[in-house]
Structures are given as structure tokens and as C-alpha cells.
Scaffold this motif. Structure first.
Motif, PDB file in Angstrom:
ATOM      1  N   ASP A  25       0.807  -1.058  -0.014  1.00  0.00           N
ATOM      2  CA  ASP A  25      -0.032  -0.073   0.000  1.00  0.00           C
ATOM      3  C   ASP A  25       0.905   1.383  -0.058  1.00  0.00           C
ATOM      4  O   ASP A  25       2.196   1.436   0.414  1.00  0.00           O
ATOM      5  CB  ASP A  25      -0.955   0.143   1.302  1.00  0.00           C
ATOM      6  N   SER A  26       0.359   2.225  -0.589  1.00  0.00           N
ATOM      7  CA  SER A  26       1.007   3.582  -0.367  1.00  0.00           C
ATOM      8  C   SER A  26       0.164   4.342   0.564  1.00  0.00           C
ATOM      9  O   SER A  26      -0.117   5.658   0.364  1.00  0.00           O
ATOM     10  CB  SER A  26       0.955   4.386  -2.014  1.00  0.00           C
ATOM     11  N   GLY A  27      -0.448   3.694   1.307  1.00  0.00           N
ATOM     12  CA  GLY A  27      -1.315   4.342   2.372  1.00  0.00           C
ATOM     13  C   GLY A  27      -2.564   3.178   2.921  1.00  0.00           C
ATOM     14  O   GLY A  27      -2.542   2.429   2.599  1.00  0.00           O
ATOM     15  N   SER A  28      -3.477   3.646   3.840  1.00  0.00           N
ATOM     16  CA  SER A  28      -4.545   2.772   4.243  1.00  0.00           C
ATOM     17  C   SER A  28      -5.436   2.720   3.194  1.00  0.00           C
ATOM     18  O   SER A  28      -5.512   3.655   2.263  1.00  0.00           O
ATOM     19  CB  SER A  28      -5.117   3.465   5.440  1.00  0.00           C
ATOM     20  N   SER A  29      -6.064   1.640   2.950  1.00  0.00           N
ATOM     21  CA  SER A  29      -6.993   1.341   1.725  1.00  0.00           C
ATOM     22  C   SER A  29      -8.309   1.132   2.160  1.00  0.00           C
ATOM     23  O   SER A  29      -9.283   0.541   1.807  1.00  0.00           O
ATOM     24  CB  SER A  29      -6.661   0.113   0.819  1.00  0.00           C
ATOM     25  N   SER A  30      -8.403   1.360   3.707  1.00  0.00           N
ATOM     26  CA  SER A  30      -9.840   1.109   4.256  1.00  0.00           C
ATOM     27  C   SER A  30     -10.728   2.749   4.086  1.00  0.00           C
ATOM     28  O   SER A  30     -11.946   2.107   4.435  1.00  0.00           O
ATOM     29  CB  SER A  30      -9.700   0.653   5.692  1.00  0.00           C
ATOM     30  N   ASP A  31     -10.331   3.597   3.608  1.00  0.00           N
ATOM     31  CA  ASP A  31     -11.122   4.760   3.711  1.00  0.00           C
ATOM     32  C   ASP A  31     -11.998   4.757   2.294  1.00  0.00           C
ATOM     33  O   ASP A  31     -11.924   3.921   1.547  1.00  0.00           O
ATOM     34  CB  ASP A  31     -10.304   6.267   3.847  1.00  0.00           C
ATOM     35  N   ASN A  32     -12.585   5.808   1.851  1.00  0.00           N
ATOM     36  CA  ASN A  32     -13.430   5.964   0.913  1.00  0.00           C
ATOM     37  C   ASN A  32     -12.576   6.460  -0.496  1.00  0.00           C
ATOM     38  O   ASN A  32     -13.199   6.967  -1.587  1.00  0.00           O
ATOM     39  CB  ASN A  32     -14.595   6.737   0.929  1.00  0.00           C
ATOM     40  N   LYS A  33     -11.493   6.517  -0.361  1.00  0.00           N
ATOM     41  CA  LYS A  33     -10.741   7.064  -1.585  1.00  0.00           C
ATOM     42  C   LYS A  33      -9.600   6.204  -1.820  1.00  0.00           C
ATOM     43  O   LYS A  33      -8.213   6.472  -2.074  1.00  0.00           O
ATOM     44  CB  LYS A  33     -10.163   8.568  -1.371  1.00  0.00           C
ATOM     45  N   SER A  34     -10.021   4.765  -1.839  1.00  0.00           N
ATOM     46  CA  SER A  34      -8.865   3.712  -2.091  1.00  0.00           C
ATOM     47  C   SER A  34      -8.922   3.145  -3.373  1.00  0.00           C
ATOM     48  O   SER A  34     -10.314   2.791  -3.838  1.00  0.00           O
ATOM     49  CB  SER A  34      -8.896   2.912  -0.979  1.00  0.00           C
ATOM     50  N   ILE A  35      -7.870   3.150  -4.237  1.00  0.00           N
ATOM     51  CA  ILE A  35      -7.678   2.472  -5.247  1.00  0.00           C
ATOM     52  C   ILE A  35      -7.022   0.920  -5.454  1.00  0.00           C
ATOM     53  O   ILE A  35      -5.794   1.085  -4.889  1.00  0.00           O
ATOM     54  CB  ILE A  35      -7.314   3.371  -6.284  1.00  0.00           C
ATOM     55  N   GLY A  36      -7.391   0.050  -5.985  1.00  0.00           N
ATOM     56  CA  GLY A  36      -6.643  -1.224  -6.228  1.00  0.00           C
ATOM     57  C   GLY A  36      -5.930  -1.408  -7.611  1.00  0.00           C
ATOM     58  O   GLY A  36      -6.538  -1.022  -8.311  1.00  0.00           O
ATOM     59  N   LEU A  37      -4.802  -1.694  -7.772  1.00  0.00           N
ATOM     60  CA  LEU A  37      -3.994  -2.075  -8.905  1.00  0.00           C
ATOM     61  C   LEU A  37      -3.464  -3.438  -8.828  1.00  0.00           C
ATOM     62  O   LEU A  37      -2.738  -4.013  -7.861  1.00  0.00           O
ATOM     63  CB  LEU A  37      -2.842  -1.242  -8.883  1.00  0.00           C
TER      64      LEU A  37
END
Length: 360
Positions: free
Chosen positions: A29-41
Motif C-alpha cells: 500500500d501507499s497508505g491505508s485502503s480502508s477509507d473511501n478514496k482507495s484504489i486497487g492496482l
């Protein structure tokens, strides 16, 4: 696009220093992915050098530029379709809102994409048109890629491009829909102009391509092969090794992806061409689509074409233009765009060849 006219890309590719996670990492991750601005690659493999070296850092940098509080979660499937399916599920569980995926197997991933969409996740197909209800697709005109490869092979053959000239054709993996499009374009250029005497899939693996090339030599005879179509540079590396081992030299060999090793083989004369699909514009386009979908913005101005996937879904698409690369335009393509420096290409092993090619 025609053989005689090779457009020069105007967008400079500035390599970023963003760190690349290890292929197949369960979580990068480049940060937490649990918020509403998360993108998966999700990228398909680490064998193809471009994904870890270019696509990932370019994508992450563009997302950060467009949305400074967005986060990116990254996984590489390591060429394992089942693993990639699990990675999709994990992304959904973590709360990722948009997934950008280059499918390892476009058909096998369909149910995973459907499950993600059912949970409210938007999915973008990257480089390969995955089946299922994807919101958008960004790639290159892949039929044109195949045409460029075929045309480059004919140009390299010169007056040997006759219906009696035997050509070996090593295609990509059938699980990748792009492979069929490359094949279609190549046949469009080659059919009726040369004799495609041996055609097999190399599965995007250098070792498999090398084995197929060896079989072709046994079947056709090494003196009877005029040229070789390889669908990408990775396989071209294995083919070039087999050709050298068999004492075959001076025949055209195509490629794709403008990998550093492929460019070096072109300089050395053991590969005749590749196809350059600028990674930064593709990654940037995917990042823009992802951020727009994340923020509920329209994508019609970005994805202006519509393609039909293998599952019959109509997908808004953004297609970029590929470029053929030979020894004559290395300076005007991959070097001009800062994909590679002269120093990276012209190591000690290739110094003499680089000087002959006018690169030093």
C-alpha cells in the motif's frame, strides 16, 4: 500506421522513483485502503519487465498527483490466475472502491469482477480487456500492434518477402485477449505475402518460446527459415538464444514492449524490431479514469470508444497509439521519451554496436 512513417511520441516519460513491491506481495500500500478514496492496482506477472518497473510507479504517481488523499493498494498475480482472483476478493474485503486490473486470464477473472461490482466496486480493465461488467478499459490498439509487427517483419525481409519464404510465428498466451488481437493484426499484414510455415503459442514465456523455436527448426530445417514473428520481447529473448544455438543468424525477429533487453538485441542485430507502447500515457490514463470513477465524475470524454469483451459486455474504452521501433529510430522513441538512457542501452557488451548504430 504504415511502415514508412513512424510517429514520434511527444510526451516525455520521466521515470519516477516510486518503490516497487515484490511480485505477488499480498499487500503493498501507499497508505491505508480502508477509507473511501482507495484504489486497487492488480497486475498479472513479474516476468514481463514493464509491470513492476514502469506501470506500477507511473500509476501510483499519477493517482497521487490527481488526488493527494487517495491511496493505492497493489498486488501482482505472479502469472497465477487463481491468485489474482483471491487478490480481487481481498481488495473488496479491505474496502477498495475502484480496482484497476490487468487480467492474468481474462475469462477466469469474470466471476471475481462480477462479485466486486455486486459489492459496489468499480473495475477498470488495464492493458487487457477482462470479461465481466467492467466500467472502462484502457490499452493500445492491439490489432494495430500486430500489424506493425507484421509490417516490420516484411520490411526487414526486403526482397525475401515472398510467398515461398517460410516464417515461424510464436504467438502469446490464448488466455490473454490481447494475444488474439496481436495475432489477428500480424496475419493481416503477413498472410499472402509469406508462408507461415509453423505457428504456435509461446505462452508469453521465454522458455516455452525457445522450445517452440527449436521444434520449428527441427520441422522446417534451419536453412529454410526466413524470419520469426515473436509476439513480445520476452519470448524473443528465448527465440534469439535458440537461433544462436542452432547457428542461425541474420534473419528478422520481431518483438513488443520495448524492453531494455529487446532494444539491446535490436542494436546488436539479433532482433529486428519491437513495438513501443508508451507506459506512462497508459498508466496515466488508467489513473485518471480511476480517480474520476472514485469521485463520481463522468468518463465519457476519456473513454471515447466502445469495445465488446469476450463476455459480450460493451465497454467504454480509451485506446492509445503504438509505435514500431527499429535500430533507425531508437533515438526518436525510447531515448527521446526518456524510457532508457544511452548509458543504459549501451553497456560495455553493446558499445561497439551502439557506435555503429549512431547511439554513441
Amino acid at each position: 500506421m504504415r511502415r514508412a512513417a513512424v510517429p514520434v511520441l511527444v510526451s516525455a516519460l520521466a521515470l519516477t522513483a516510486a518503490a516497487c513491491g515484490k511480485a505477488g506481495d499480498d499487500d503493498s500500500d501507499s497508505g491505508s485502503s480502508s477509507d473511501n478514496k482507495s484504489i486497487g492496482l492488480l497486475l498479472p506477472d513479474s516476468v514481463t519487465a514493464r509491470y513492476e518497473q514502469f506501470d506500477k510507479p507511473f500509476f501510483e504517481a499519477k493517482v497521487k498527483e490527481l488526488c493527494d488523499d487517495c491511496t493505492v493498494s497493489y498486488n501482482n498475480a505472479g502469472a497465477d490466475a487463481a491468485k489474482q482472483a483471491q487478490q480481487v476478493s481481498t481488495m473488496v474485503t479491505k474496502g477498495v472502491k475502484v480496482i484497476v486490473i490487468s487480467a492474468q486470464d481474462s475469462a477466469a477473472i469474470k466471476s471475481s469482477i462480477q462479485a466486486a461490482v455486486d459489492k459496489g466496486v468499480k473495475v477498470i480493465a488495464y492493458d487487457r480487456l477482462a470479461q465481466g461488467p467492467v466500467s472502462a478499459y484502457v490499452s493500445f490498439d492491439n490489432v494495430k500492434v500486430g500489424e506493425l509487427q507484421g509490417e516490420a517483419l516484411l520490411t526487414a525481409l526486403g526482397d525475401k518477402a515472398t510467398t515461398k519464404s517460410k516464417v515461424v510465428m510464436i504467438n502469446g498466451d490464448d488466455a490473454d485477449p490481447n494475444a488474439a488481437q496481436f495475432k489477428e493484426g500480424a496475419h493481416k499484414a503477413l498472410d499472402g505475402k509469406v508462408d507461415i510455415a509453423y505457428e504456435q503459442s509461446g505462452l508469453w514465456k521465454d522458455s516455452t518460446a525457445a522450445e517452440k523455436m527449436s521444434a520449428a527448426i527441427t520441422q522446417l530445417g534451419k536453412k529454410n527459415i526466413a524470419g520469426v514473428y515473436s509476439a513480445n520481447d520476452g519470448m524473443a529473448g528465448g527465440i534469439a538464444t535458440t537461433l544462436k544455438g542452432a547457428g542461425i543468424s541474420g534473419i528478422p525477429l520481431t518483438g513488443q514492449d520495448a524492453e531494455l533487453a529487446g532494444i539491446q538485441r535490436i542494436v546488436a542485430g539479433t532482433q529486428s524490431s519491437t513495438v513501443y507502447k508508451a507506459f506512462k500515457p497508459e498508466a496515466d490514463a488508467a489513473a485518471q479514469l480511476a480517480v474520476n470513477l472514485l469521485e463520481g465524475k463522468d468518463i465519457k470524454s476519456l473513454a471515447t470508444q466502445t469495445l465488446t469483451s469476450g463476455s459480450g459486455d460493451k465497454v467504454p474504452s480509451q485506446l492509445l497509439t503504438p509505435v514500431s521501433v527499429t535500430v533507425d529510430n531508437i533515438k526518436d522513441t525510447v531515448i527521446k521519451d526518456k524510457l532508457y538512457t544511452v548509458e543504459q542501452i549501451c553497456t560495455a557488451e553493446y558499445a561497439a554496436a551502439c557506435k555503429k548504430a549512431g547511439l554513441q
